[in-house]
Design a protein around this motif. Structure first.
Motif, PDB file in Angstrom:
ATOM      1  N   LEU A  57       3.324  -9.178 -15.150  1.00 54.30           N
ATOM      2  CA  LEU A  57       3.077  -7.735 -15.149  1.00 54.30           C
ATOM      3  C   LEU A  57       4.110  -6.975 -14.327  1.00 54.30           C
ATOM      4  CD1 LEU A  57       1.289  -5.335 -15.967  1.00 54.30           C
ATOM      5  CD2 LEU A  57      -0.054  -5.772 -13.894  1.00 54.30           C
ATOM      6  N   TYR A  58       4.300  -7.362 -13.087  1.00 47.50           N
ATOM      7  CA  TYR A  58       5.241  -6.632 -12.231  1.00 47.50           C
ATOM      8  C   TYR A  58       6.661  -6.644 -12.806  1.00 47.50           C
ATOM      9  CZ  TYR A  58       1.654  -6.444  -8.511  1.00 47.50           C
ATOM     10  OH  TYR A  58       0.532  -6.195  -7.770  1.00 47.50           O
ATOM     11  N   PRO A  59       7.183  -7.817 -13.206  1.00 44.35           N
ATOM     12  CA  PRO A  59       8.535  -7.807 -13.782  1.00 44.35           C
ATOM     13  C   PRO A  59       8.636  -6.952 -15.056  1.00 44.35           C
ATOM     14  CG  PRO A  59       7.945 -10.023 -13.126  1.00 44.35           C
ATOM     15  CD  PRO A  59       6.709  -9.192 -12.995  1.00 44.35           C
ATOM     16  N   ALA A  60       7.614  -6.977 -15.896  1.00 46.75           N
ATOM     17  CA  ALA A  60       7.646  -6.156 -17.119  1.00 46.75           C
ATOM     18  C   ALA A  60       7.717  -4.679 -16.772  1.00 46.75           C
ATOM     19  CB  ALA A  60       6.414  -6.442 -17.981  1.00 46.75           C
ATOM     20  N   LEU A  61       6.971  -4.278 -15.767  1.00 48.84           N
ATOM     21  CA  LEU A  61       7.002  -2.875 -15.349  1.00 48.84           C
ATOM     22  C   LEU A  61       8.333  -2.521 -14.686  1.00 48.84           C
ATOM     23  CD1 LEU A  61       3.362  -2.433 -14.027  1.00 48.84           C
ATOM     24  CD2 LEU A  61       4.344  -1.495 -16.130  1.00 48.84           C
ATOM     25  N   MET A  62       8.903  -3.467 -13.959  1.00 54.50           N
ATOM     26  CA  MET A  62      10.183  -3.202 -13.296  1.00 54.50           C
ATOM     27  C   MET A  62      11.333  -3.032 -14.282  1.00 54.50           C
ATOM     28  SD  MET A  62      10.166  -5.575  -9.907  1.00 54.50           S
ATOM     29  CE  MET A  62       8.587  -6.216  -9.432  1.00 54.50           C
ATOM     30  N   ARG A  63      11.160  -3.560 -15.485  1.00 53.49           N
ATOM     31  CA  ARG A  63      12.190  -3.424 -16.511  1.00 53.49           C
ATOM     32  C   ARG A  63      12.102  -2.095 -17.268  1.00 53.49           C
ATOM     33  NH1 ARG A  63      10.794  -8.946 -17.318  1.00 53.49           N
ATOM     34  NH2 ARG A  63       9.428  -8.370 -19.029  1.00 53.49           N
ATOM     35  N   GLN A  64      11.095  -1.315 -16.981  1.00 50.45           N
ATOM     36  CA  GLN A  64      10.919  -0.040 -17.680  1.00 50.45           C
ATOM     37  C   GLN A  64      11.968   0.968 -17.227  1.00 50.45           C
ATOM     38  OE1 GLN A  64       8.651   0.414 -20.209  1.00 50.45           O
ATOM     39  NE2 GLN A  64       8.442  -1.783 -19.867  1.00 50.45           N
ATOM     40  N   SER A  65      12.381   1.790 -18.166  1.00 50.36           N
ATOM     41  CA  SER A  65      13.359   2.823 -17.819  1.00 50.36           C
ATOM     42  C   SER A  65      12.713   3.954 -17.029  1.00 50.36           C
ATOM     43  CB  SER A  65      14.036   3.360 -19.075  1.00 50.36           C
ATOM     44  OG  SER A  65      13.070   3.904 -19.953  1.00 50.36           O
ATOM     45  N   ALA A  66      11.426   4.171 -17.242  1.00 44.53           N
ATOM     46  CA  ALA A  66      10.720   5.204 -16.471  1.00 44.53           C
ATOM     47  C   ALA A  66      10.623   4.740 -15.020  1.00 44.53           C
ATOM     48  CB  ALA A  66       9.330   5.442 -17.047  1.00 44.53           C
ATOM     49  N   SER A  67      10.901   5.635 -14.117  1.00 43.78           N
ATOM     50  CA  SER A  67      10.977   5.244 -12.714  1.00 43.78           C
ATOM     51  C   SER A  67       9.613   4.999 -12.074  1.00 43.78           C
ATOM     52  CB  SER A  67      11.740   6.289 -11.915  1.00 43.78           C
ATOM     53  OG  SER A  67      11.070   7.526 -11.948  1.00 43.78           O
ATOM     54  N   ALA A  68       8.568   5.730 -12.457  1.00 40.29           N
ATOM     55  CA  ALA A  68       7.268   5.583 -11.802  1.00 40.29           C
ATOM     56  C   ALA A  68       6.689   4.178 -11.965  1.00 40.29           C
ATOM     57  CB  ALA A  68       6.287   6.646 -12.298  1.00 40.29           C
ATOM     58  N   PRO A  69       6.597   3.626 -13.179  1.00 37.62           N
ATOM     59  CA  PRO A  69       6.060   2.256 -13.284  1.00 37.62           C
ATOM     60  C   PRO A  69       6.935   1.231 -12.569  1.00 37.62           C
ATOM     61  CG  PRO A  69       6.080   3.313 -15.437  1.00 37.62           C
ATOM     62  CD  PRO A  69       6.820   4.211 -14.497  1.00 37.62           C
ATOM     63  N   ALA A  70       8.242   1.363 -12.715  1.00 38.80           N
ATOM     64  CA  ALA A  70       9.151   0.391 -12.108  1.00 38.80           C
ATOM     65  C   ALA A  70       9.068   0.426 -10.588  1.00 38.80           C
ATOM     66  CB  ALA A  70      10.584   0.662 -12.565  1.00 38.80           C
ATOM     67  N   GLU A  71       9.107   1.600 -10.023  1.00 36.91           N
ATOM     68  CA  GLU A  71       9.064   1.723  -8.559  1.00 36.91           C
ATOM     69  C   GLU A  71       7.713   1.294  -8.004  1.00 36.91           C
ATOM     70  OE1 GLU A  71      10.074   1.847  -4.860  1.00 36.91           O
ATOM     71  OE2 GLU A  71      11.508   2.073  -6.494  1.00 36.91           O
ATOM     72  N   THR A  72       6.638   1.658  -8.684  1.00 36.31           N
ATOM     73  CA  THR A  72       5.300   1.266  -8.218  1.00 36.31           C
ATOM     74  C   THR A  72       5.151  -0.251  -8.263  1.00 36.31           C
ATOM     75  OG1 THR A  72       4.384   3.366  -8.994  1.00 36.31           O
ATOM     76  CG2 THR A  72       2.815   1.583  -8.582  1.00 36.31           C
ATOM     77  N   ALA A  73       5.629  -0.880  -9.324  1.00 32.37           N
ATOM     78  CA  ALA A  73       5.560  -2.340  -9.421  1.00 32.37           C
ATOM     79  C   ALA A  73       6.375  -3.001  -8.309  1.00 32.37           C
ATOM     80  CB  ALA A  73       6.053  -2.792 -10.794  1.00 32.37           C
ATOM     81  N   GLN A  75       7.070  -1.778  -5.382  1.00 33.28           N
ATOM     82  CA  GLN A  75       6.358  -1.542  -4.127  1.00 33.28           C
ATOM     83  C   GLN A  75       5.175  -2.506  -4.002  1.00 33.28           C
ATOM     84  OE1 GLN A  75       4.740   2.406  -3.785  1.00 33.28           O
ATOM     85  NE2 GLN A  75       3.917   2.040  -1.763  1.00 33.28           N
ATOM     86  N   PHE A  76       4.398  -2.653  -5.062  1.00 32.11           N
ATOM     87  CA  PHE A  76       3.242  -3.551  -5.021  1.00 32.11           C
ATOM     88  C   PHE A  76       3.680  -4.989  -4.786  1.00 32.11           C
ATOM     89  CE2 PHE A  76       0.764  -0.090  -6.231  1.00 32.11           C
ATOM     90  CZ  PHE A  76      -0.567  -0.424  -6.282  1.00 32.11           C
ATOM     91  N   GLN A  77       4.694  -5.432  -5.499  1.00 29.55           N
ATOM     92  CA  GLN A  77       5.135  -6.808  -5.334  1.00 29.55           C
ATOM     93  C   GLN A  77       5.680  -7.054  -3.930  1.00 29.55           C
ATOM     94  OE1 GLN A  77       8.124  -8.476  -8.017  1.00 29.55           O
ATOM     95  NE2 GLN A  77       6.736 -10.193  -8.278  1.00 29.55           N
ATOM     96  N   SER A  78       6.381  -6.078  -3.400  1.00 29.23           N
ATOM     97  CA  SER A  78       6.918  -6.199  -2.049  1.00 29.23           C
ATOM     98  C   SER A  78       5.806  -6.261  -1.010  1.00 29.23           C
ATOM     99  CB  SER A  78       7.841  -5.018  -1.758  1.00 29.23           C
ATOM    100  OG  SER A  78       8.215  -4.999  -0.420  1.00 29.23           O
ATOM    101  N   GLU A  79       4.819  -5.395  -1.149  1.00 32.90           N
ATOM    102  CA  GLU A  79       3.735  -5.310  -0.170  1.00 32.90           C
ATOM    103  C   GLU A  79       2.738  -6.448  -0.274  1.00 32.90           C
ATOM    104  OE1 GLU A  79       1.830  -1.543  -0.747  1.00 32.90           O
ATOM    105  OE2 GLU A  79       3.591  -0.399  -0.134  1.00 32.90           O
ATOM    106  N   MET A  80       2.496  -6.913  -1.490  1.00 33.30           N
ATOM    107  CA  MET A  80       1.367  -7.824  -1.686  1.00 33.30           C
ATOM    108  C   MET A  80       1.726  -9.103  -2.405  1.00 33.30           C
ATOM    109  SD  MET A  80      -1.501  -5.091  -2.794  1.00 33.30           S
ATOM    110  CE  MET A  80      -0.743  -3.517  -3.172  1.00 33.30           C
ATOM    111  N   GLY A  81       3.001  -9.393  -2.555  1.00 34.75           N
ATOM    112  CA  GLY A  81       3.438 -10.507  -3.366  1.00 34.75           C
ATOM    113  C   GLY A  81       3.022 -11.879  -2.890  1.00 34.75           C
ATOM    114  N   ASP A  82       2.719 -12.048  -1.616  1.00 35.89           N
ATOM    115  CA  ASP A  82       2.384 -13.382  -1.110  1.00 35.89           C
ATOM    116  C   ASP A  82       0.879 -13.612  -0.980  1.00 35.89           C
ATOM    117  OD1 ASP A  82       1.914 -11.696   1.034  1.00 35.89           O
ATOM    118  OD2 ASP A  82       2.812 -13.045   2.510  1.00 35.89           O
TER     119      ASP A  82
END
Length: 136
Positions: A57-73, A75-82
Protein backbone atom coordinates in the motif's frame (compact mmCIF):
# COMPACT_ATOMS: atom_id res chain seq x y z
CA UNK A 1 -7.43 1.90 -5.30
CA UNK A 2 -9.30 -0.97 -3.67
CA UNK A 3 -8.36 -1.05 0.00
CA UNK A 4 -11.30 -3.13 1.24
CA UNK A 5 -8.92 -5.85 2.45
CA UNK A 6 -7.02 -3.36 4.59
CA UNK A 7 -10.23 -1.98 6.06
CA UNK A 8 -11.50 -5.49 6.85
CA UNK A 9 -8.17 -6.28 8.52
CA UNK A 10 -8.59 -3.23 10.74
CA UNK A 11 -11.95 -4.52 11.94
CA UNK A 12 -10.55 -7.97 12.70
CA UNK A 13 -7.56 -6.48 14.52
CA UNK A 14 -9.77 -4.12 16.56
CA UNK A 15 -11.97 -7.04 17.65
CA UNK A 16 -8.92 -9.11 18.53
CA UNK A 17 -7.53 -6.32 20.69
CA UNK A 18 -10.89 -5.84 22.40
CA UNK A 19 -11.05 -9.58 23.13
CA UNK A 20 -7.52 -9.48 24.52
CA UNK A 21 -8.32 -6.52 26.76
CA UNK A 22 -11.32 -8.38 28.12
CA UNK A 23 -9.14 -11.36 29.03
CA UNK A 24 -6.67 -9.05 30.79
CA UNK A 25 -9.47 -7.32 32.69
CA UNK A 26 -10.88 -10.67 33.78
CA UNK A 27 -7.53 -11.49 35.36
CA UNK A 28 -4.01 -12.11 34.16
CA UNK A 29 -3.28 -15.01 36.48
CA UNK A 30 -6.27 -17.14 35.49
CA UNK A 31 -6.16 -16.17 31.79
CA UNK A 32 -2.40 -16.06 31.13
CA UNK A 33 -2.33 -19.11 28.86
CA UNK A 34 -5.41 -17.94 26.95
CA UNK A 35 -3.81 -14.50 26.58
CA UNK A 36 -0.67 -16.05 25.09
CA UNK A 37 -2.77 -18.15 22.70
CA UNK A 38 -4.79 -15.09 21.72
CA UNK A 39 -1.64 -13.02 21.19
CA UNK A 40 -0.26 -15.60 18.80
CA UNK A 41 -3.52 -15.86 16.86
CA UNK A 42 -3.74 -12.10 16.59
CA UNK A 43 -0.05 -11.88 15.76
CA UNK A 44 -0.41 -13.59 12.41
CA UNK A 45 -3.13 -11.17 11.28
CA UNK A 46 -1.32 -8.08 12.58
CA UNK A 47 2.04 -9.00 11.04
CA UNK A 48 0.50 -9.85 7.66
CA UNK A 49 -1.52 -6.65 7.66
CA UNK A 50 1.33 -4.36 8.67
CA UNK A 51 3.73 -6.02 6.24
CA UNK A 52 1.19 -5.74 3.40
CA UNK A 53 0.74 -2.06 4.09
CA UNK A 54 4.48 -1.46 4.30
CA UNK A 55 5.28 -3.56 1.21
CA UNK A 56 2.26 -2.87 -1.02
CA UNK A 57 0.00 0.00 0.00
CA UNK A 58 2.57 2.60 1.02
CA UNK A 59 4.84 2.06 -2.01
CA UNK A 60 1.83 2.17 -4.38
CA UNK A 61 0.76 5.49 -2.90
CA UNK A 62 4.31 6.84 -3.02
CA UNK A 63 4.38 6.21 -6.76
CA UNK A 64 1.38 8.47 -7.32
CA UNK A 65 1.91 11.73 -9.11
CA UNK A 66 -0.48 13.49 -6.74
CA UNK A 67 1.51 14.82 -3.84
CA UNK A 68 -1.01 14.29 -1.00
CA UNK A 69 -1.19 10.46 -1.18
CA UNK A 70 2.54 10.12 -1.82
CA UNK A 71 3.60 12.44 0.99
CA UNK A 72 1.11 10.99 3.47
CA UNK A 73 2.30 7.45 2.70
CA UNK A 74 5.95 8.50 3.15
CA UNK A 75 5.11 10.13 6.47
CA UNK A 76 3.19 7.09 7.72
CA UNK A 77 5.90 4.65 6.71
CA UNK A 78 8.57 6.82 8.29
CA UNK A 79 6.68 7.24 11.56
CA UNK A 80 5.24 3.78 11.93
CA UNK A 81 7.17 1.47 9.65
CA UNK A 82 8.72 -0.70 12.37
CA UNK A 83 5.49 -1.51 14.22
CA UNK A 84 5.44 -5.07 12.86
CA UNK A 85 8.89 -5.68 14.37
CA UNK A 86 7.85 -4.11 17.67
CA UNK A 87 4.76 -6.28 17.85
CA UNK A 88 6.80 -9.37 16.99
CA UNK A 89 9.27 -8.62 19.78
CA UNK A 90 6.35 -8.13 22.19
CA UNK A 91 4.83 -11.52 21.38
CA UNK A 92 8.22 -13.23 21.65
CA UNK A 93 8.88 -11.60 25.01
CA UNK A 94 5.52 -12.74 26.37
CA UNK A 95 5.42 -16.20 24.78
CA UNK A 96 4.53 -18.11 27.96
CA UNK A 97 1.71 -17.72 30.44
CA UNK A 98 4.07 -18.11 33.39
CA UNK A 99 6.04 -15.05 32.25
CA UNK A 100 2.84 -13.01 32.30
CA UNK A 101 1.79 -14.32 35.71
CA UNK A 102 5.22 -13.65 37.21
CA UNK A 103 5.54 -10.16 35.67
CA UNK A 104 2.00 -8.80 35.50
CA UNK A 105 2.83 -5.12 35.81
CA UNK A 106 5.54 -5.32 33.14
CA UNK A 107 3.21 -7.23 30.81
CA UNK A 108 0.45 -4.64 31.27
CA UNK A 109 2.88 -1.79 30.58
CA UNK A 110 4.30 -3.47 27.46
CA UNK A 111 0.85 -4.44 26.19
CA UNK A 112 -0.46 -0.94 26.75
CA UNK A 113 2.45 0.59 24.83
CA UNK A 114 2.24 -1.81 21.87
CA UNK A 115 -1.53 -1.77 21.55
CA UNK A 116 -1.72 1.99 21.93
CA UNK A 117 0.75 2.36 19.06
CA UNK A 118 -1.23 -0.11 16.97
CA UNK A 119 -4.52 1.62 17.78
CA UNK A 120 -3.03 4.99 16.81
CA UNK A 121 -1.76 3.64 13.50
CA UNK A 122 -5.15 2.12 12.66
CA UNK A 123 -6.97 5.29 13.66
CA UNK A 124 -4.72 7.54 11.59
CA UNK A 125 -4.82 5.26 8.58
CA UNK A 126 -8.60 5.12 8.70
CA UNK A 127 -8.91 8.89 9.00
CA UNK A 128 -5.98 10.20 6.95
CA UNK A 129 -4.47 7.60 4.65
CA UNK A 130 -7.33 5.39 3.48
CA UNK A 131 -9.50 8.25 2.20
CA UNK A 132 -6.57 9.36 0.02
CA UNK A 133 -5.97 5.80 -1.17
CA UNK A 134 -9.60 5.43 -2.18
CA UNK A 135 -9.32 8.50 -4.37
CA UNK A 136 -6.37 7.05 -6.31
Amino acid sequence: MDISRFKADHQVIAKGIADLRLLVQQGLAQNADRIVEHLHQLSAKIKLHLNAEDAVLYPALMRQSASAPAETARQFQSEMGDLAKVYGAFTQKWAYGKLIVDNQDAFKADANTVFQALHERVRRENQELYPLAEQV
